[in-house]
Write a protein that holds these residues in place. Structure first.
Motif, PDB file in Angstrom:
ATOM      1  N   LEU A   1       0.758  -1.032   0.076  1.00  0.00           N
ATOM      2  CA  LEU A   1       0.150  -0.080  -0.182  1.00  0.00           C
ATOM      3  C   LEU A   1       0.688   1.445  -0.086  1.00  0.00           C
ATOM      4  CD1 LEU A   1      -2.629  -0.968   2.418  1.00  0.00           C
ATOM      5  CD2 LEU A   1      -3.305  -0.349   0.198  1.00  0.00           C
ATOM      6  N   GLN A   2       1.780   1.194   0.838  1.00  0.00           N
ATOM      7  CA  GLN A   2       2.707   2.632   0.976  1.00  0.00           C
ATOM      8  C   GLN A   2       3.514   2.685  -0.528  1.00  0.00           C
ATOM      9  OE1 GLN A   2       4.911   1.683   4.802  1.00  0.00           O
ATOM     10  NE2 GLN A   2       3.830   3.186   5.679  1.00  0.00           N
ATOM     11  N   THR A   3       3.662   1.611  -0.928  1.00  0.00           N
ATOM     12  CA  THR A   3       4.556   1.728  -2.529  1.00  0.00           C
ATOM     13  C   THR A   3       3.736   2.053  -3.429  1.00  0.00           C
ATOM     14  OG1 THR A   3       6.112   0.009  -1.875  1.00  0.00           O
ATOM     15  CG2 THR A   3       5.522   0.603  -4.110  1.00  0.00           C
ATOM     16  N   GLU A   4       2.381   1.865  -3.300  1.00  0.00           N
ATOM     17  CA  GLU A   4       1.277   2.287  -4.294  1.00  0.00           C
ATOM     18  C   GLU A   4       1.262   3.733  -4.272  1.00  0.00           C
ATOM     19  OE1 GLU A   4      -1.990   1.771  -7.380  1.00  0.00           O
ATOM     20  OE2 GLU A   4      -0.090   0.914  -6.540  1.00  0.00           O
ATOM     21  N   VAL A   5       0.892   4.081  -2.957  1.00  0.00           N
ATOM     22  CA  VAL A   5       0.793   5.717  -2.617  1.00  0.00           C
ATOM     23  C   VAL A   5       1.796   6.633  -3.109  1.00  0.00           C
ATOM     24  CG1 VAL A   5       0.328   7.335  -0.972  1.00  0.00           C
ATOM     25  CG2 VAL A   5      -1.204   5.255  -0.643  1.00  0.00           C
ATOM     26  N   THR A   6       3.054   6.030  -2.622  1.00  0.00           N
ATOM     27  CA  THR A   6       4.466   6.697  -2.729  1.00  0.00           C
ATOM     28  C   THR A   6       4.589   6.939  -4.556  1.00  0.00           C
ATOM     29  OG1 THR A   6       5.503   5.899  -0.733  1.00  0.00           O
ATOM     30  CG2 THR A   6       6.877   6.888  -2.574  1.00  0.00           C
ATOM     31  N   GLU A   7       4.422   5.775  -5.223  1.00  0.00           N
ATOM     32  CA  GLU A   7       4.449   5.758  -6.494  1.00  0.00           C
ATOM     33  C   GLU A   7       3.649   6.977  -7.285  1.00  0.00           C
ATOM     34  OE1 GLU A   7       6.058   1.429  -7.763  1.00  0.00           O
ATOM     35  OE2 GLU A   7       4.061   1.794  -7.870  1.00  0.00           O
ATOM     36  N   ILE A   8       2.312   6.906  -6.784  1.00  0.00           N
ATOM     37  CA  ILE A   8       1.350   7.806  -7.511  1.00  0.00           C
ATOM     38  C   ILE A   8       1.589   9.317  -7.240  1.00  0.00           C
ATOM     39  CG2 ILE A   8      -1.028   8.508  -7.386  1.00  0.00           C
ATOM     40  CD1 ILE A   8      -1.975   5.612  -6.784  1.00  0.00           C
ATOM     41  N   PHE A   9       2.106   9.376  -5.959  1.00  0.00           N
ATOM     42  CA  PHE A   9       2.402  10.956  -5.382  1.00  0.00           C
ATOM     43  C   PHE A   9       3.541  11.498  -6.290  1.00  0.00           C
ATOM     44  CE2 PHE A   9       4.598  13.678  -2.318  1.00  0.00           C
ATOM     45  CZ  PHE A   9       3.695  14.615  -2.423  1.00  0.00           C
ATOM     46  N   TYR A  10       4.797  10.535  -6.523  1.00  0.00           N
ATOM     47  CA  TYR A  10       5.980  10.861  -7.111  1.00  0.00           C
ATOM     48  C   TYR A  10       5.993  10.875  -8.479  1.00  0.00           C
ATOM     49  CZ  TYR A  10       8.028  11.909  -2.536  1.00  0.00           C
ATOM     50  OH  TYR A  10       8.241  12.610  -1.138  1.00  0.00           O
ATOM     51  N   GLY A  11       4.904   9.908  -9.023  1.00  0.00           N
ATOM     52  CA  GLY A  11       4.497   9.772 -10.400  1.00  0.00           C
ATOM     53  C   GLY A  11       5.666   8.875 -11.221  1.00  0.00           C
ATOM     54  N   HIS A  12       6.172   7.965 -10.571  1.00  0.00           N
ATOM     55  CA  HIS A  12       7.114   7.119 -11.071  1.00  0.00           C
ATOM     56  C   HIS A  12       6.868   5.852 -10.585  1.00  0.00           C
ATOM     57  CE1 HIS A  12      10.621   7.393  -8.356  1.00  0.00           C
ATOM     58  NE2 HIS A  12      10.253   8.739  -8.293  1.00  0.00           N
ATOM     59  N   ASN A  13       7.519   4.723 -11.095  1.00  0.00           N
ATOM     60  CA  ASN A  13       7.501   3.375 -10.432  1.00  0.00           C
ATOM     61  C   ASN A  13       8.711   3.138  -9.642  1.00  0.00           C
ATOM     62  OD1 ASN A  13       4.896   2.378 -11.545  1.00  0.00           O
ATOM     63  ND2 ASN A  13       5.799   2.067 -13.448  1.00  0.00           N
ATOM     64  N   TYR A  14       8.895   2.437  -8.485  1.00  0.00           N
ATOM     65  CA  TYR A  14       9.859   1.886  -7.907  1.00  0.00           C
ATOM     66  C   TYR A  14       9.955   0.258  -8.200  1.00  0.00           C
ATOM     67  CZ  TYR A  14       9.610   6.225  -5.147  1.00  0.00           C
ATOM     68  OH  TYR A  14       9.787   7.334  -4.857  1.00  0.00           O
ATOM     69  N   ARG A  15      11.268   0.107  -8.519  1.00  0.00           N
ATOM     70  CA  ARG A  15      11.353  -1.308  -8.839  1.00  0.00           C
ATOM     71  C   ARG A  15      12.514  -1.862  -7.931  1.00  0.00           C
ATOM     72  NH1 ARG A  15       9.391  -2.549 -13.575  1.00  0.00           N
ATOM     73  NH2 ARG A  15       8.859  -0.975 -15.145  1.00  0.00           N
ATOM     74  N   ARG A  16      12.386  -3.301  -7.460  1.00  0.00           N
ATOM     75  CA  ARG A  16      13.208  -3.950  -6.594  1.00  0.00           C
ATOM     76  C   ARG A  16      14.591  -4.068  -7.240  1.00  0.00           C
ATOM     77  NH1 ARG A  16       9.380  -8.384  -3.528  1.00  0.00           N
ATOM     78  NH2 ARG A  16       7.965  -7.017  -2.325  1.00  0.00           N
ATOM     79  N   LYS A  17      15.548  -3.989  -6.500  1.00  0.00           N
ATOM     80  CA  LYS A  17      16.904  -4.154  -6.943  1.00  0.00           C
ATOM     81  C   LYS A  17      17.137  -5.768  -7.168  1.00  0.00           C
ATOM     82  CE  LYS A  17      19.180   0.154  -5.360  1.00  0.00           C
ATOM     83  NZ  LYS A  17      20.355   0.449  -4.443  1.00  0.00           N
ATOM     84  N   LYS A  18      17.783  -6.086  -8.299  1.00  0.00           N
ATOM     85  CA  LYS A  18      17.832  -7.656  -8.373  1.00  0.00           C
ATOM     86  C   LYS A  18      19.227  -7.888  -7.731  1.00  0.00           C
ATOM     87  CE  LYS A  18      15.319  -8.108 -12.657  1.00  0.00           C
ATOM     88  NZ  LYS A  18      15.376  -8.525 -14.164  1.00  0.00           N
ATOM     89  N   ILE A  19      19.283  -9.035  -7.089  1.00  0.00           N
ATOM     90  CA  ILE A  19      20.349  -9.567  -6.310  1.00  0.00           C
ATOM     91  C   ILE A  19      21.162 -10.236  -7.124  1.00  0.00           C
ATOM     92  CG2 ILE A  19      21.376 -10.614  -4.345  1.00  0.00           C
ATOM     93  CD1 ILE A  19      19.053  -9.431  -2.578  1.00  0.00           C
ATOM     94  N   LYS A  20      22.304 -10.294  -7.538  1.00  0.00           N
ATOM     95  CA  LYS A  20      23.128 -10.953  -8.475  1.00  0.00           C
ATOM     96  C   LYS A  20      23.788 -12.317  -7.511  1.00  0.00           C
ATOM     97  CE  LYS A  20      24.552  -7.652 -12.010  1.00  0.00           C
ATOM     98  NZ  LYS A  20      25.522  -7.090 -12.752  1.00  0.00           N
ATOM     99  N   VAL A  21      23.713 -13.315  -8.075  1.00  0.00           N
ATOM    100  CA  VAL A  21      24.139 -14.556  -7.087  1.00  0.00           C
ATOM    101  C   VAL A  21      25.426 -15.115  -7.968  1.00  0.00           C
ATOM    102  CG1 VAL A  21      23.637 -17.028  -6.682  1.00  0.00           C
ATOM    103  CG2 VAL A  21      21.540 -15.479  -6.837  1.00  0.00           C
ATOM    104  N   ALA A  22      26.380 -15.058  -7.149  1.00  0.00           N
ATOM    105  CA  ALA A  22      27.774 -15.366  -7.473  1.00  0.00           C
ATOM    106  C   ALA A  22      27.862 -16.899  -7.932  1.00  0.00           C
ATOM    107  CB  ALA A  22      28.977 -15.163  -6.088  1.00  0.00           C
ATOM    108  N   ASP A  23      28.717 -16.892  -9.192  1.00  0.00           N
ATOM    109  CA  ASP A  23      28.697 -18.387  -9.648  1.00  0.00           C
ATOM    110  C   ASP A  23      29.544 -19.372  -8.819  1.00  0.00           C
ATOM    111  OD1 ASP A  23      27.381 -17.358 -11.898  1.00  0.00           O
ATOM    112  OD2 ASP A  23      29.126 -16.558 -13.036  1.00  0.00           O
TER     113      ASP A  23
END
Length: 269
Positions: free
Chosen positions: A247-269
């Motif tokens: 819910l807080q992500t939805e409200v914040t994205e609408i207020f600031y006018g852009h989407n927040y994306r989770r950072k992808k964690i790279k797994v070491a080989d």
């Protein structure tokens, strides 16, 4: 600028207020249809028509024509043509003060229109539903539609409010001089009651030389219970934390006018 400015003919300034509200709710898949039906009933064309009639009463306008429509599967629209009333506007009409609340109405509007459109929608898989209402109040003449703003904020359950106000065109005085605005304004916030301002985080983006004013509002306090469509949900603490984050992500994205994306964690080989 003096209140008794003598004009050559009519006041030709166009003053437009665009007002967007967002109401965010958590309604999982099994509740989403019920949520849409609730919103369609709570803000159907008849209810929206009454809100616009109240706005016309607040600003002292004469209603010329009303067109309204409910849509399938959801949403509604109302368009109202209005004209100047018989009562002269009070001297305080253009003062930077809040307009009346729903229980106190007295104002004035020149000829133009009021419209409202609703947009209920839901996220496809995370249970977040967001209801949006777009309202436009446009006047041609001496007074500003900002006097209706305070009433409109209190007519909807508003988690986020985004407002744009612009004065277009020009009018001439009796000497032939052009006037591109006929009232002082430094911020839309000056037309919102103090107790309402205290509830919201507010941001201004104004372009004074172009007579363009923009204000965004987002509720400061977050209480999960207020965002649950089914208030008596049996949720554990982990579920509540996950829903609150969505819910807080939805409200914040609408207020600031852009989407927040989770950072992808790279797994070491």
């Amino acid at each position: 600028m003096k209140n008794k400015l003598q004009l050559h003919g009519f006041n030709n300034l166009t003053k437009s207020l665009s007002f967007n509200i967002y109401d965010v709710c958590y309604a999982p898949a099994e509740q989403q249809q019920a949520y849409i039906e609730y919103i369609d009933e709570a803000y159907n064309a008849d209810r929206l028509t009454q809100i616009l009639k109240d706005v016309a009463d607040i600003i002292g306008a004469q209603i010329l024509n009303i067109a309204h429509q409910d849509y399938d599967p959801q949403g509604a629209s109302v368009t109202m043509l209005i004209s100047e009333g018989d009562v002269m506007p009070p001297a305080s009409m253009n003062s930077q003060t809040p307009g009346p609340l729903p229980d106190t109405v007295l104002a004035h509007l020149d000829k133009s229109h009021i419209t409202v459109h609703t947009y209920p929608e839901s996220h496809p898989d995370n249970g977040i539903s967001t209801f949006r209402a777009d309202i436009d109040v446009s006047t041609c003449g001496r007074i500003s539609p900002l006097k209706a703003l305070n009433y409109l904020i209190h007519s909807f359950e508003s988690d986020i409010v985004i407002m744009d106000y612009r004065v277009r065109g020009f009018t001439r005085d009796i000497t032939g001089k052009k006037h591109y605005i006929d009232h002082n304004i430094t911020s839309i916030q000056n037309y919102i009651a103090k107790d309402t301002q205290e509830l919201y985080q507010m941001i201004d983006v104004n372009v004074y030389q172009e007579n363009i004013f923009h204000t965004k509002m987002m509720l400061k306090e977050f209480e999960l219970e207020n965002y649950l469509f089914e208030k008596e949900s049996n949720l554990n603490d982990l579920q509540k934390a996950e829903i609150e984050k969505k819910l807080q992500t939805e409200v914040t994205e609408i207020f600031y006018g852009h989407n927040y994306r989770r950072k992808k964690i790279k797994v070491a080989d």
